[in-house]
Scaffold this active site. Structure first.
Site, PDB file in Angstrom:
ATOM      1  N   ARG A  93      32.592  36.194 -23.082  1.00 38.76           N
ATOM      2  CA  ARG A  93      33.470  36.532 -21.959  1.00 38.76           C
ATOM      3  C   ARG A  93      33.363  37.992 -21.545  1.00 38.76           C
ATOM      4  NH1 ARG A  93      39.237  33.687 -23.660  1.00 38.76           N
ATOM      5  NH2 ARG A  93      38.428  31.578 -24.046  1.00 38.76           N
ATOM      6  N   GLU A 110      33.802  33.165 -34.289  1.00 39.10           N
ATOM      7  CA  GLU A 110      33.261  32.771 -32.981  1.00 39.10           C
ATOM      8  C   GLU A 110      33.448  33.927 -32.018  1.00 39.10           C
ATOM      9  OE1 GLU A 110      34.787  30.086 -29.242  1.00 39.10           O
ATOM     10  OE2 GLU A 110      35.117  29.278 -31.250  1.00 39.10           O
ATOM     11  N   LYS A 154      35.626  20.459 -29.822  1.00 38.57           N
ATOM     12  CA  LYS A 154      36.716  21.427 -29.715  1.00 38.57           C
ATOM     13  C   LYS A 154      37.814  20.799 -28.859  1.00 38.57           C
ATOM     14  CE  LYS A 154      37.582  25.935 -27.513  1.00 38.57           C
ATOM     15  NZ  LYS A 154      36.947  27.170 -27.008  1.00 38.57           N
TER      16      LYS A 154
END
Length: 210
Positions: free
Chosen positions: A47, A43, A130
């Site tokens: 950011r 993943e 998640k």
């Protein structure tokens, strides 16, 4: 959006390296190191300014199934999938991100921290979520508490988890995979410590073995 969809995309892997990659120059060597350690998926968090290019480079590299994390908007979801992301992960529940994933035809794991958020996800047809931030929320105790009244839910706990916690999380039947950022940190990448990344990946993969 079903658990089976995401499980299939993750190729049965129970380890999901969570990567914050400052520069696309790291994408190739990082993918090589992760794959050499036994990882099958990764993943890449949205950011950093280079995140989209990192997803594209790692997806094109072909050795890992690559998804995009920290997806906060439908626009980011579209860019991530266009770059080659096979799945999406969000730190929270957002209807527009869920709808975008459905329209784009990719699985999405929205972040949840409460029973209310989990109920919203299940109502939206998303049964893999998640659990974030897992350790600050209470770790496996929180996982068990949420899983008990929602047997259909499957979890990818992420946040504050280290290698020593992997067996406890993976021992719960509701856990599809565990996300970990310790495997390849920005510090590792800055130092070019790809041998260390390979080692940490291999150790984590060994801990996920049945």
């Amino acid at each position: 959006m079903t658990t089976t969809d995401l499980a299939a995309v993750l190729a049965g892997s129970r380890l999901l390296p969570v990567l914050t990659v400052p520069s696309v120059a790291s994408a190739g060597p990082l993918a090589d190191a992760l794959a050499a350690g036994g990882a099958r998926c990764a993943e890449v968090t949205f950011r950093t300014p280079d995140a989209e290019r990192v997803v594209k480079a790692m997806a094109a590299h072909g050795v890992l199934t690559v998804g995009a994390g920290t997806v906060l908007t439908a626009e980011q979801a579209e860019r991530a999938v266009a770059a080659g992301a096979r799945f999406l992960v969000s730190p929270g529940f957002d209807d527009e991100v869920i709808d975008a994933a459905s329209e784009l035809g990719v699985p999405v794991a929205p972040g949840v921290a409460t029973a209310t958020e989990l109920m919203r996800a299940l109502k939206a047809g998303v049964d893999t979520v998640k659990l974030f931030p897992a350790e600050p929320l209470g770790g496996t105790a929180m996982l068990r508490a949420l899983a008990a009244p929602f047997p259909r839910a499957r979890f990818i706990p992420t946040g504050g988890i280290g290698p020593d916690q992997l067996p406890a999380y993976l021992g719960h039947p509701s856990v599809l995979a565990v996300g970990g950022s310790w495997i390849a940190t920005p510090g590792h990448l800055e130092r070019g410590a790809y041998d260390e990344i390979r080692r940490l990946t291999a150790e984590a993969v060994e801990r996920t073995a049945p």
